[in-house]
Design a protein around this motif. Structure first.
Motif, PDB file in Angstrom:
ATOM      1  N   ASP A  67       0.224   8.608   0.023  1.00  0.00           N
ATOM      2  CA  ASP A  67       0.831   9.801  -0.330  1.00  0.00           C
ATOM      3  C   ASP A  67       0.384  10.865   0.635  1.00  0.00           C
ATOM      4  O   ASP A  67      -0.685  10.664   1.465  1.00  0.00           O
ATOM      5  CB  ASP A  67       0.013  10.356  -1.721  1.00  0.00           C
ATOM      6  CG  ASP A  67       0.551  11.729  -2.276  1.00  0.00           C
ATOM      7  OD1 ASP A  67       1.760  11.772  -2.903  1.00  0.00           O
ATOM      8  OD2 ASP A  67      -0.110  13.037  -1.820  1.00  0.00           O
TER       9      ASP A  67
ATOM     10  N   LYS B 113       0.952  -1.077   0.027  1.00  0.00           N
ATOM     11  CA  LYS B 113       0.117  -0.059  -0.141  1.00  0.00           C
ATOM     12  C   LYS B 113       0.959   1.052   0.025  1.00  0.00           C
ATOM     13  O   LYS B 113       1.851   1.332   0.941  1.00  0.00           O
ATOM     14  CB  LYS B 113      -0.775  -0.084   1.193  1.00  0.00           C
ATOM     15  CG  LYS B 113      -1.757   1.235   1.290  1.00  0.00           C
ATOM     16  CD  LYS B 113      -2.525   1.285   2.633  1.00  0.00           C
ATOM     17  CE  LYS B 113      -3.217   0.222   3.217  1.00  0.00           C
ATOM     18  NZ  LYS B 113      -4.048   0.373   4.331  1.00  0.00           N
ATOM     19  N   GLU B 114       0.914   1.895  -0.825  1.00  0.00           N
ATOM     20  CA  GLU B 114       1.462   3.412  -1.029  1.00  0.00           C
ATOM     21  C   GLU B 114       0.524   4.624  -0.386  1.00  0.00           C
ATOM     22  O   GLU B 114      -0.579   4.645  -1.015  1.00  0.00           O
ATOM     23  CB  GLU B 114       2.077   3.528  -2.505  1.00  0.00           C
ATOM     24  CG  GLU B 114       2.744   2.451  -2.981  1.00  0.00           C
ATOM     25  CD  GLU B 114       3.016   2.712  -4.434  1.00  0.00           C
ATOM     26  OE1 GLU B 114       3.094   3.736  -5.152  1.00  0.00           O
ATOM     27  OE2 GLU B 114       3.724   1.783  -5.122  1.00  0.00           O
TER      28      GLU B 114
ATOM     29  N   LYS C  64      -1.671  -2.567  -4.417  1.00  0.00           N
ATOM     30  CA  LYS C  64      -1.489  -3.483  -5.355  1.00  0.00           C
ATOM     31  C   LYS C  64      -2.428  -4.599  -4.918  1.00  0.00           C
ATOM     32  O   LYS C  64      -1.925  -5.344  -3.944  1.00  0.00           O
ATOM     33  CB  LYS C  64       0.008  -3.694  -5.276  1.00  0.00           C
ATOM     34  CG  LYS C  64       0.723  -2.575  -5.691  1.00  0.00           C
ATOM     35  CD  LYS C  64       0.681  -2.648  -7.057  1.00  0.00           C
ATOM     36  CE  LYS C  64       2.071  -1.673  -7.591  1.00  0.00           C
ATOM     37  NZ  LYS C  64       2.038  -1.584  -9.124  1.00  0.00           N
TER      38      LYS C  64
ATOM     39  N   LYS D 117      -2.590   3.958  -2.716  1.00  0.00           N
ATOM     40  CA  LYS D 117      -2.736   3.017  -3.823  1.00  0.00           C
ATOM     41  C   LYS D 117      -2.469   1.533  -3.232  1.00  0.00           C
ATOM     42  O   LYS D 117      -1.496   1.283  -2.441  1.00  0.00           O
ATOM     43  CB  LYS D 117      -1.814   3.462  -4.770  1.00  0.00           C
ATOM     44  CG  LYS D 117      -1.808   2.356  -6.263  1.00  0.00           C
ATOM     45  CD  LYS D 117      -0.757   2.765  -6.987  1.00  0.00           C
ATOM     46  CE  LYS D 117       0.528   2.415  -6.930  1.00  0.00           C
ATOM     47  NZ  LYS D 117       1.553   2.584  -8.150  1.00  0.00           N
TER      48      LYS D 117
END
Length: 145
Positions: free
Chosen positions: A31, A28-29, A39, A37
């Motif tokens: 920001d 999990k990204e 995956k 985001k």
């Protein structure tokens, strides 16, 4: 300038992977703006309730997304009954997802999106396997009055 060596590269890679994996066991990204985001192919679902062949994994916390919930669900040759106390969208990632309501079946295939309104009494089912992303409103539906 400091010389780059293998140990430095390994340390940087370890830090980046640790940040991406966070406390979850999937990528999990996040920001700084709050945009996330996930995956989805890294999400590993866990058994859900006592129903054989039903697995899920929430992919956002209430702290990250206080108004909408999301997760991944997998069905393996099963059917289970559910009454929704929230609105839900399901996007089929793989397989065939069937939603049975009042004796009728709505069938979704990879790429299809199915909306299920609050109050619907349904059966989630599949003749084979299905993996889909779910999005619910409100996120904290279990504690809503």
């Amino acid at each position: 300038m400091e010389k780059i060596n293998e140990a430095m590269v390994r340390e940087i890679v370890k830090k980046v992977l640790a940040e991406m994996m966070t406390a979850e066991d999937f990528i999990k990204e996040k920001d700084a703006s709050g945009i996330l985001k996930v995956k989805t192919d890294t999400v590993r679902c866990e058994p859900f309730s006592d129903t054989p062949g039903v697995y899920l994994k929430d992919i956002v916390s209430l702290e990250e997304a206080p108004r909408m919930g999301a997760g991944i669900m997998e069905l393996d040759r099963t059917s289970f009954e559910w009454t929704l106390t929230y609105d839900e969208y399901d996007m089929v990632i793989s397989g065939v997802l069937e939603i049975e309501i009042d004796g009728r079946i709505v069938t979704g295939y990879p790429g299809d999106i199915i909306y299920i309104p609050k109050g619907s009494h349904i059966h989630f089912q599949t003749p084979s396997r299905a993996r889909y992303a779910y999005f619910v409103y409100p996120a904290d539906w279990q504690n809503e009055a």
